[in-house]
Design a protein around this motif. Structure first.
Motif, PDB file in Angstrom:
ATOM      1  N   ALA A   1       0.724  -1.187   0.191  1.00 31.41           N
ATOM      2  CA  ALA A   1       0.061  -0.040  -0.031  1.00 31.41           C
ATOM      3  C   ALA A   1       0.810   1.262   0.075  1.00 31.41           C
ATOM      4  N   ALA A   2       0.302   2.614  -0.104  1.00 34.54           N
ATOM      5  CA  ALA A   2       0.908   3.723   0.111  1.00 34.54           C
ATOM      6  C   ALA A   2       1.567   4.327  -1.178  1.00 34.54           C
ATOM      7  N   HIS A   3       1.799   3.602  -2.221  1.00 35.89           N
ATOM      8  CA  HIS A   3       2.527   3.974  -3.122  1.00 35.89           C
ATOM      9  C   HIS A   3       1.777   4.667  -4.300  1.00 35.89           C
TER      10      HIS A   3
ATOM     11  N   SER B   1       6.094  15.967   6.975  1.00 36.63           N
ATOM     12  CA  SER B   1       5.319  14.829   6.719  1.00 36.63           C
ATOM     13  C   SER B   1       4.160  14.917   7.601  1.00 36.63           C
ATOM     14  N   SER B   2       2.929  14.142   7.405  1.00 39.95           N
ATOM     15  CA  SER B   2       2.045  14.077   8.598  1.00 39.95           C
ATOM     16  C   SER B   2       2.442  13.779   9.547  1.00 39.95           C
ATOM     17  N   GLN B   3       3.570  12.459   9.576  1.00 38.14           N
ATOM     18  CA  GLN B   3       4.219  12.059  10.668  1.00 38.14           C
ATOM     19  C   GLN B   3       4.783  13.106  11.685  1.00 38.14           C
TER      20      GLN B   3
ATOM     21  N   GLY C   1       3.456  16.052  11.853  1.00 38.02           N
ATOM     22  CA  GLY C   1       2.381  16.571  12.356  1.00 38.02           C
ATOM     23  C   GLY C   1       1.634  16.088  13.643  1.00 38.02           C
ATOM     24  N   PHE C   2       1.596  14.620  13.457  1.00 37.35           N
ATOM     25  CA  PHE C   2       1.168  13.810  14.527  1.00 37.35           C
ATOM     26  C   PHE C   2       1.901  14.178  15.682  1.00 37.35           C
ATOM     27  N   ASP C   3       3.212  14.059  15.582  1.00 39.76           N
ATOM     28  CA  ASP C   3       4.118  14.096  16.686  1.00 39.76           C
ATOM     29  C   ASP C   3       4.021  15.479  17.398  1.00 39.76           C
TER      30      ASP C   3
ATOM     31  N   GLY D   1      -6.710   1.229  12.501  1.00 40.04           N
ATOM     32  CA  GLY D   1      -6.352   2.504  12.156  1.00 40.04           C
ATOM     33  C   GLY D   1      -4.894   2.570  11.711  1.00 40.04           C
ATOM     34  N   TYR D   2      -4.379   3.789  11.664  1.00 42.16           N
ATOM     35  CA  TYR D   2      -3.004   4.000  11.047  1.00 42.16           C
ATOM     36  C   TYR D   2      -1.801   4.139  12.085  1.00 42.16           C
ATOM     37  N   PRO D   3      -1.016   2.948  12.207  1.00 41.97           N
ATOM     38  CA  PRO D   3      -0.163   2.714  13.321  1.00 41.97           C
ATOM     39  C   PRO D   3       0.679   3.839  13.528  1.00 41.97           C
TER      40      PRO D   3
ATOM     41  N   GLU E   1      -7.454  15.848  11.687  1.00 42.09           N
ATOM     42  CA  GLU E   1      -7.911  15.360  10.522  1.00 42.09           C
ATOM     43  C   GLU E   1      -6.828  15.033   9.593  1.00 42.09           C
ATOM     44  N   ASP E   2      -6.529  13.696   9.332  1.00 39.30           N
ATOM     45  CA  ASP E   2      -5.497  13.295   8.473  1.00 39.30           C
ATOM     46  C   ASP E   2      -5.950  12.946   7.168  1.00 39.30           C
ATOM     47  N   ASP E   3      -5.779  13.974   6.175  1.00 46.45           N
ATOM     48  CA  ASP E   3      -6.581  13.926   4.800  1.00 46.45           C
ATOM     49  C   ASP E   3      -5.448  13.440   4.075  1.00 46.45           C
TER      50      ASP E   3
ATOM     51  N   PHE F   1       2.437  15.673   0.474  1.00 43.69           N
ATOM     52  CA  PHE F   1       2.565  15.277  -0.633  1.00 43.69           C
ATOM     53  C   PHE F   1       2.845  13.782  -1.263  1.00 43.69           C
ATOM     54  N   THR F   2       3.062  13.113  -0.103  1.00 44.65           N
ATOM     55  CA  THR F   2       3.337  11.689  -0.254  1.00 44.65           C
ATOM     56  C   THR F   2       2.644  11.073  -0.993  1.00 44.65           C
ATOM     57  N   LYS F   3       1.390  11.174  -1.370  1.00 47.42           N
ATOM     58  CA  LYS F   3       0.424  10.324  -2.002  1.00 47.42           C
ATOM     59  C   LYS F   3       0.072  11.264  -3.468  1.00 47.42           C
ATOM     60  N   VAL F   4       0.066  12.484  -3.263  1.00 46.56           N
ATOM     61  CA  VAL F   4      -0.273  13.244  -4.576  1.00 46.56           C
ATOM     62  C   VAL F   4       0.939  13.513  -5.330  1.00 46.56           C
TER      63      VAL F   4
ATOM     64  N   LEU G   1       9.772  13.442  -1.324  1.00 47.05           N
ATOM     65  CA  LEU G   1       9.877  14.931  -1.265  1.00 47.05           C
ATOM     66  C   LEU G   1       9.893  15.484   0.192  1.00 47.05           C
ATOM     67  N   ARG G   2       9.272  14.478   1.123  1.00 48.17           N
ATOM     68  CA  ARG G   2       9.188  15.025   2.325  1.00 48.17           C
ATOM     69  C   ARG G   2       8.567  16.442   2.652  1.00 48.17           C
ATOM     70  N   LEU G   3       7.509  16.640   1.846  1.00 46.19           N
ATOM     71  CA  LEU G   3       6.672  17.811   2.330  1.00 46.19           C
ATOM     72  C   LEU G   3       5.393  17.635   2.805  1.00 46.19           C
TER      73      LEU G   3
HETATM   74  C1  LIG Z   1      -3.187   7.259   7.102  1.00 51.18           C
HETATM   75  C2  LIG Z   1      -2.079   7.756   6.802  1.00 51.18           C
HETATM   76  N1  LIG Z   1      -1.716   8.966   7.251  1.00 51.18           N
HETATM   77  C3  LIG Z   1      -0.387   9.576   7.107  1.00 51.18           C
HETATM   78  C4  LIG Z   1       0.233   8.757   5.920  1.00 51.18           C
HETATM   79  C5  LIG Z   1       1.746   9.363   5.487  1.00 51.18           C
HETATM   80  O1  LIG Z   1       2.000  10.455   5.215  1.00 51.18           O
HETATM   81  P1  LIG Z   1       3.526  11.091   5.265  1.00 51.18           P
HETATM   82  O2  LIG Z   1       4.324  10.394   4.411  1.00 51.18           O
HETATM   83  O3  LIG Z   1       3.191  12.505   5.215  1.00 51.18           O
HETATM   84  O4  LIG Z   1       3.947  10.867   6.856  1.00 51.18           O
HETATM   85  C6  LIG Z   1      -0.300   7.587   5.484  1.00 51.18           C
HETATM   86  C7  LIG Z   1       0.973   6.859   4.537  1.00 51.18           C
HETATM   87  O5  LIG Z   1       0.845   5.895   4.261  1.00 51.18           O
HETATM   88  C8  LIG Z   1      -1.154   7.050   5.874  1.00 51.18           C
HETATM   89  O6  LIG Z   1      -1.573   5.859   5.567  1.00 51.18           O
END
Ligand SMILES: Cc1ncc(COP(=O)(O)O)c(C=O)c1O
Length: 495
Positions: free
Chosen positions: A125-127, A191-193, A195-197, A216-218, A291-293, A323-326, A331-333
Motif C-alpha cells: 500500500a501507500a505508493h 510529513s504528516s508524521q 504533524g502527529f508528533d 487505524g493508522y499505526p 484530520e488526517d487527509d 505530498f506523499t500520495k499526490v 519529497l518529504r513535504l
Molecule cells: C493514514 C495515513 N496518514 C499519513 C500517511 C503518511 O504521510 P507522510 O508520509 O506525510 O507521513 C499515510 C501513509 O501511508 C497514511 O496511510
C-alpha cells in the motif's frame, strides 16, 4: 617518523614536573591501548621540540620508561613500545543496559511505527505511480528556481514554511478540499508524521486520553503513545468512526486522530452527521480533532467529501495533508492547517525539531501547485488509478466470485479484500510468491474484529496487478481449503 601521540599534544603546564608528566602520559597511553606493543615513538629531539622541554628531560623520561619495561630503545634505530606489553582489550559495544533510556525514550522505542516499503511490489500500500510522475516538468521548474531563486532559497528560511507555498496550498485546499483558512494558518511540515508528533506533544500530557480509529493508522497511534497518551481505540464501521462509541469509551479525551475522507485502512467515508457530532463533542470538551487527509484527493465516484476543517466554527480541527500520495514520498513535504491559536506554539515546536523545511523543494512545490500543475496531475492520476482499481476488482471477482468484492475502493490508493479466515496465513502464503499484503488484523490496537488484506494498487502496472491477483487468489483459496479440511474431517467422523 614516530607514532602520533595525542596525549603528548597538549602543552605541559608551567610548573609541572616535566619529566614526570611526560612519563605519566606515555605510560597512560600504553596502558589504555592508545600506544600498542611494537609502535615506534618519536625521537627525543622531536619530543623535546614539541613539548618545549630540553632534550635531556626527554631522554631521561624515555630512559625511566625503558627501565620500567614499557619502552625498548635500540641504538641507531629508535624507541619502541615494548613487545611484552599486553595487547589492548578489544572495545566492546556498550550493552544497552549501560545506556539506560528515559521513560520518554522507552515509550518512543516501544511505540508502533510505519516501516514503509522501499520497493513497489504488488500489493504494497501507500505508493502512487512513480513512473507517471511528470519528472521532466518538475525538473524544469526546479532548474528555473535554482537559476533565478536567488540566495534566499539556500539560506535558513522561515520555520513555518515558504510564503509562496503556504499561499498556493491555501488556494488549492479551498477549492479541492473545502478547507477554509488564511495562508498564515498553513504550516509546511516534512510529513504528516511530524504533524502527529507535534500535535500530540503540544496538546497531550502523559496519561491524557486520545482516540484512534480501530483499525487505524499505526504511525498516528505510535506518535500519540510516544507522547505518553492513553490511546483509546474507537471502532469504525461503514459510516466511519463510531462517534457515539468514542464518547462512551473516553468522553474526556483531549485529541482524536481521524481519517474521515477515506478511513485508513477500511476506506469508509465519515458521514456528515458524524462529522457534526465530532465537532460538537470537541467543542464541548475542548478536544482537538486531527484530520488526517492523507489521500482525500483521490475519489473515483461522486464528489470528494469536503474536510471537517471546512465545517469547523470553533477552531477545534488541525487539518493535515501530505505530498506523499499526490506527488512522491521522498519529497518529504506536508502541511498542517491550524486553528489560529495553535500556529505559534506549533511553529516554535517545529523549530526545536528540525528548524525549517527545505527551501528549494518548497519553491518548486509552490510553483507546481500555484501554476495549476497539481490539479492537472491529479486529474490524470485519478483516471489512471480508477482503471487499475477496476482491473484489480475485476480479476479478484472473476477468481473468487462474491468473496472478491473490495471494501473502500471508491477512493484512495488502496482497498481491502475482506476475508472470513486467517488473514496472516493468506499474507504468508502470498509472500512466499512475491506478493506482499498487510493483514487487516495487524492494524488493530486491540483484538481484531475483522479480517482481510490491505491491497495497494495505484503504483502497479496492469501486468503486475494481473500477476499479483493470480497469486493472491490462489493464496486465498489455499488458506480457505486448509481451514475447511479439519471441519470436513470432523464431519466425516461423526456422520
Ligand atoms: C493514514 C495515513 N496518514 C499519513 C500517511 C503518511 O504521510 P507522510 O508520509 O506525510 O507521513 C499515510 C501513509 O501511508 C497514511 O496511510
Amino acid at each position: 617518523m614516530g607514532a602520533f601521540l595525542p596525549s603528548l599534544e597538549e602543552p605541559l603546564r608551567p610548573g609541572e614536573r616535566r619529566r614526570g608528566e611526560i612519563e605519566r602520559r606515555i605510560r597512560g597511553a600504553i596502558l589504555a591501548g592508545a600506544l600498542s606493543a611494537g609502535v615506534r615513538l618519536p625521537s627525543t629531539r622531536t619530543l623535546a621540540r614539541e613539548l618545549h622541554v630540553s632534550r635531556t628531560t626527554a631522554e631521561e623520561a624515555f630512559g625511566q620508561l625503558a627501565a620500567e619495561g614499557y619502552l625498548v630503545r635500540r641504538v641507531g634505530d629508535g624507541t619502541y613500545v615494548s613487545a611484552s606489553m599486553p595487547a589492548p582489550r578489544p572495545r566492546r559495544a556498550s550493552p544497552l543496559s549501560a545506556l539506560p533510556l528515559s521513560g520518554r525514550g522507552r515509550a518512543l522505542a516501544r511505540a508502533p511505527a510505519c516501516v514503509d516499503a522501499v520497493r513497489v511490489l504488488p500489493f504494497r500500500a501507500a505508493h502512487p505511480d512513480y513512473q507517471a510522475f511528470p519528472a521532466a516538468l518538475w525538473n524544469r521548474l526546479q532548474n528555473r528556481r535554482a537559476r533565478h531563486g536567488g540566495a534566499g532559497l539556500l539560506g535558513y528560511g522561515e520555520a513555518e514554511g515558504l510564503r509562496a507555498l503556504r499561499e498556493a496550498l491555501a488556494g488549492h485546499l479551498a477549492t479541492s478540499r473545502g478547507v477554509r483558512c488564511d495562508p498564515s494558518q498553513v504550516v509546511v511540515l516534512s510529513s504528516s508524521q511530524q504533524g502527529f508528533d507535534l500535535a500530540a506533544r503540544l496538546v497531550l500530557d502523559p496519561g491524557d486520553e486520545a482516540w484512534v480509529e480501530e483499525p487505524g493508522y499505526p504511525g498516528a497511534r505510535g506518535a500519540l503513545a510516544a507522547a505518553g497518551a492513553r490511546v483509546v481505540p474507537v471502532p469504525v464501521d461503514e459510516r466511519g468512526i463510531d462517534v457515539a462509541a468514542g464518547i462512551r469509551l473516553a468522553p474526556r479525551a483531549r485529541l482524536a486522530h481521524l481519517t474521515p475522507s477515506h478511513q485508513y485502512p477500511l476506506g469508509s467515508a465519515l458521514t456528515l452527521e458524524r462529522r457534526l457530532a465530532l465537532l460538537a463533542w470537541a467543542e464541548r470538551e475542548g478536544a482537538l480533532l486531527v484530520e488526517d487527509d492523507y489521500d482525500g484527493e483521490y475519489r473515483y465516484g461522486g464528489r470528494a467529501t469536503a474536510s471537517i476543517q471546512g465545517l469547523d466554527r470553533g477552531g477545534r480541527v488541525l487539518y493535515l495533508g501530505t505530498f506523499t500520495k499526490v506527488l512522491f514520498p521522498s519529497l518529504r513535504l506536508a502541511w498542517a492547517v491550524l486553528p489560529e491559536g495553535l500556529v505559534e506554539p506549533f511553529v516554535q515546536a517545529r523549530r526545536l525539531q528540525d528548524g525549517q523545511p527545505p527551501g528549494l523543494s518548497q519553491a518548486v512545490a509552490a510553483d507546481f501547485v500555484g501554476e495549476g500543475h497539481l490539479g492537472a496531475h491529479l486529474r490524470r492520476m485519478r483516471a489512471l488509478y480508477a482503471e487499475r482499481r477496476d482491473l484489480l476488482e475485476g480479476l479478484l471477482r472473476a477468481a473468487l466470485g462474491e468473496a472478491g468484492r473490495l471494501l473502500g475502493a471508491e477512493a484512495g490508493l488502496h482497498a481491502v479484500l475482506p476475508l472470513a479466515g486467517d488473514d496472516a496465513e493468506v499474507a504468508r502464503r502470498a509472500a512466499e510468491r512475491g506478493v506482499e499484503v498487510v493483514p487487516l488484523s495487524t492494524l488493530f490496537a486491540g483484538p481484531p474484529t475483522a479480517r482481510g488484506l490491505v491491497l495497494g494498487y495505484a503504483g502497479l502496472s496492469p501486468d503486475a496487478i494481473r500477476a499479483g491477483s493470480e497469486v493472491l487468489a490462489r493464496a486465498v483459496e489455499a488458506a480457505a481449503a486448509r481451514e475447511r479440511r479439519p471441519a470436513a474431517r470432523s464431519r466425516g467422523s461423526t456422520g
